[in-house]
Design a protein around this motif. Structure first.
Motif, PDB file in Angstrom:
ATOM      1  N   GLU A 166       0.839  -1.201   0.000  1.00 29.04           N
ATOM      2  CA  GLU A 166       0.000   0.000   0.000  1.00 29.04           C
ATOM      3  C   GLU A 166       0.881   1.261   0.000  1.00 29.04           C
ATOM      4  O   GLU A 166       0.593   2.240  -0.700  1.00 29.04           O
ATOM      5  CB  GLU A 166      -0.914   0.019   1.227  1.00 29.04           C
ATOM      6  CG  GLU A 166      -2.049  -0.985   1.178  1.00 29.04           C
ATOM      7  CD  GLU A 166      -2.931  -0.904   2.417  1.00 29.04           C
ATOM      8  OE1 GLU A 166      -2.675  -0.043   3.287  1.00 29.04           O
ATOM      9  OE2 GLU A 166      -3.875  -1.715   2.520  1.00 29.04           O
ATOM     10  N   TRP A 183     -14.245  15.708  -4.200  1.00 26.28           N
ATOM     11  CA  TRP A 183     -13.762  14.473  -4.833  1.00 26.28           C
ATOM     12  C   TRP A 183     -12.667  13.822  -4.003  1.00 26.28           C
ATOM     13  O   TRP A 183     -12.627  12.607  -3.841  1.00 26.28           O
ATOM     14  CB  TRP A 183     -13.239  14.776  -6.237  1.00 26.28           C
ATOM     15  CG  TRP A 183     -12.835  13.556  -6.998  1.00 26.28           C
ATOM     16  CD1 TRP A 183     -13.660  12.647  -7.594  1.00 26.28           C
ATOM     17  CD2 TRP A 183     -11.501  13.111  -7.253  1.00 26.28           C
ATOM     18  NE1 TRP A 183     -12.933  11.646  -8.201  1.00 26.28           N
ATOM     19  CE2 TRP A 183     -11.598  11.913  -8.001  1.00 26.28           C
ATOM     20  CE3 TRP A 183     -10.249  13.591  -6.912  1.00 26.28           C
ATOM     21  CZ2 TRP A 183     -10.466  11.210  -8.421  1.00 26.28           C
ATOM     22  CZ3 TRP A 183      -9.129  12.894  -7.328  1.00 26.28           C
ATOM     23  CH2 TRP A 183      -9.254  11.710  -8.081  1.00 26.28           C
ATOM     24  N   LEU A 184     -11.778  14.648  -3.433  1.00 22.47           N
ATOM     25  CA  LEU A 184     -10.654  14.111  -2.662  1.00 22.47           C
ATOM     26  C   LEU A 184     -11.108  13.530  -1.323  1.00 22.47           C
ATOM     27  O   LEU A 184     -10.628  12.479  -0.899  1.00 22.47           O
ATOM     28  CB  LEU A 184      -9.609  15.208  -2.404  1.00 22.47           C
ATOM     29  CG  LEU A 184      -8.891  15.769  -3.627  1.00 22.47           C
ATOM     30  CD1 LEU A 184      -7.903  16.839  -3.194  1.00 22.47           C
ATOM     31  CD2 LEU A 184      -8.162  14.658  -4.366  1.00 22.47           C
ATOM     32  N   GLU A 196     -13.668  12.039  -0.484  1.00 23.11           N
ATOM     33  CA  GLU A 196     -14.388  10.766  -0.530  1.00 23.11           C
ATOM     34  C   GLU A 196     -13.454   9.570  -0.364  1.00 23.11           C
ATOM     35  O   GLU A 196     -13.880   8.505   0.084  1.00 23.11           O
ATOM     36  CB  GLU A 196     -15.129  10.640  -1.873  1.00 23.11           C
ATOM     37  CG  GLU A 196     -16.222  11.674  -2.054  1.00 23.11           C
ATOM     38  CD  GLU A 196     -16.787  11.644  -3.469  1.00 23.11           C
ATOM     39  OE1 GLU A 196     -16.384  10.758  -4.245  1.00 23.11           O
ATOM     40  OE2 GLU A 196     -17.622  12.506  -3.789  1.00 23.11           O
ATOM     41  N   ARG A 197     -12.199   9.702  -0.789  1.00 25.42           N
ATOM     42  CA  ARG A 197     -11.239   8.602  -0.720  1.00 25.42           C
ATOM     43  C   ARG A 197      -9.946   9.094  -0.080  1.00 25.42           C
ATOM     44  O   ARG A 197      -9.315  10.018  -0.576  1.00 25.42           O
ATOM     45  CB  ARG A 197     -10.943   8.086  -2.140  1.00 25.42           C
ATOM     46  CG  ARG A 197     -12.080   7.346  -2.800  1.00 25.42           C
ATOM     47  CD  ARG A 197     -12.091   5.871  -2.422  1.00 25.42           C
ATOM     48  NE  ARG A 197     -10.856   5.210  -2.816  1.00 25.42           N
ATOM     49  CZ  ARG A 197     -10.665   4.678  -4.026  1.00 25.42           C
ATOM     50  NH1 ARG A 197     -11.618   4.742  -4.951  1.00 25.42           N
ATOM     51  NH2 ARG A 197      -9.527   4.068  -4.308  1.00 25.42           N
ATOM     52  N   ALA A 198      -9.576   8.435   1.022  1.00 22.89           N
ATOM     53  CA  ALA A 198      -8.367   8.849   1.736  1.00 22.89           C
ATOM     54  C   ALA A 198      -7.118   8.659   0.879  1.00 22.89           C
ATOM     55  O   ALA A 198      -6.187   9.464   0.948  1.00 22.89           O
ATOM     56  CB  ALA A 198      -8.241   8.057   3.035  1.00 22.89           C
ATOM     57  N   ASP A 199      -7.102   7.613   0.049  1.00 25.62           N
ATOM     58  CA  ASP A 199      -5.914   7.378  -0.776  1.00 25.62           C
ATOM     59  C   ASP A 199      -5.741   8.480  -1.824  1.00 25.62           C
ATOM     60  O   ASP A 199      -4.614   8.902  -2.113  1.00 25.62           O
ATOM     61  CB  ASP A 199      -5.959   5.996  -1.430  1.00 25.62           C
ATOM     62  CG  ASP A 199      -7.223   5.756  -2.241  1.00 25.62           C
ATOM     63  OD1 ASP A 199      -8.165   6.555  -2.127  1.00 25.62           O
ATOM     64  OD2 ASP A 199      -7.272   4.763  -2.986  1.00 25.62           O
ATOM     65  N   ARG A 200      -6.846   8.958  -2.396  1.00 25.64           N
ATOM     66  CA  ARG A 200      -6.765  10.072  -3.353  1.00 25.64           C
ATOM     67  C   ARG A 200      -6.170  11.306  -2.681  1.00 25.64           C
ATOM     68  O   ARG A 200      -5.295  11.983  -3.229  1.00 25.64           O
ATOM     69  CB  ARG A 200      -8.146  10.423  -3.891  1.00 25.64           C
ATOM     70  CG  ARG A 200      -8.781   9.390  -4.795  1.00 25.64           C
ATOM     71  CD  ARG A 200     -10.171   9.860  -5.150  1.00 25.64           C
ATOM     72  NE  ARG A 200     -10.932   8.858  -5.868  1.00 25.64           N
ATOM     73  CZ  ARG A 200     -12.241   8.908  -6.066  1.00 25.64           C
ATOM     74  NH1 ARG A 200     -12.927   9.950  -5.594  1.00 25.64           N
ATOM     75  NH2 ARG A 200     -12.859   7.956  -6.733  1.00 25.64           N
ATOM     76  N   ALA A 236      -5.436   6.367   4.934  1.00 30.03           N
ATOM     77  CA  ALA A 236      -4.982   6.046   3.576  1.00 30.03           C
ATOM     78  C   ALA A 236      -4.181   4.756   3.511  1.00 30.03           C
ATOM     79  O   ALA A 236      -3.815   4.307   2.430  1.00 30.03           O
ATOM     80  CB  ALA A 236      -4.140   7.199   3.018  1.00 30.03           C
TER      81      ALA A 236
END
Length: 209
Positions: A18, A75-76, A78-82, A161
């Motif tokens: 990851e 948009w960011l 919504e997803r910790a990885d983004r 993330a």
């Protein structure tokens, strides 16, 4: 300690992957953005202060604060990885842009004038003269950015993330040195490997053929 690593090798390997994924995607984006931006800055003097100044400011923002600033973005968020990848890109831009710009401007003017005198277009000059000669500087910037990204990516676990930072934060919360080392040692090894590999590439590019 070795026994702890062995018993938890599956989780450590998963989190290492990851971590590599976050850093790898961020560095790819940073290179695709940073190198062209460095080239543009080398050709447009009026862009130097705003571009280099902006990337410099991004470097000074603490990582947790930057994650916090980006979190409300639709948009960011919504997803910790983004979110983590975008933050890592911001941190990686300064050394890549600066070294690309410095490498191109550091080329001997006589070499550039000779190439123009031979009838090279601006595109030919860039691809055949400027980029090859400035390659060691560009790789040096990528090297600095990659090592920085490996370290900052551990903080990304604070926003969920993933990555090796999960083990470090869990270890701190539980006051467990083994968990902390299980995250810190692989992260340090990744940074060391990236530094050595890119340092070797930089050295090869600097060596006259």
């Amino acid at each position: 300690m070795l026994n702890f690593f062995y018993r938890n090798r599956g989780q450590i390997l998963t989190l290492t992957w990851e971590h590599l994924w976050l850093v790898g995607v961020a560095m790819l984006i940073a290179i695709l953005v940073g190198v062209p931006l460095g080239i543009l800055v080398s050709r447009r003097a009026w862009l130097r202060k705003p571009v280099l100044g902006s990337t410099n400011v991004l470097q000074t923002i603490p990582s947790l604060a930057l994650f916090g600033f980006l979190l409300p973005a639709p948009w960011l968020g919504e997803r910790a990885d983004r979110l983590a990848i975008v933050a890592l890109v911001f941190y990686a831009l300064l050394p890549i842009v600066r070294n690309t710009y410095t490498g191109i401007l550091g080329i001997d003017p006589a070499v550039r004038e000779s190439a123009i005198g031979m009838g090279m277009t601006d595109r030919d000059l860039l691809l055949r003269i400027e980029l090859p000669l400035s390659a060691p500087f560009i790789v040096a910037g990528i090297r600095i950015a990659t090592v920085t990204a490996v370290g900052v990516a551990t903080i990304a676990a604070a926003i969920g993330a993933g990555g090796l930072g999960e083990l470090i934060f869990r270890g701190v919360a539980m006051v467990n040195d083994q968990l902390i080392l299980a995250g810190a040692v692989p992260a340090a090894l990744l940074a060391l490997f990236a530094d050595l590999a890119l340092g070797f590439a930089e050295k090869r590019l600097r060596t006259p053929r």
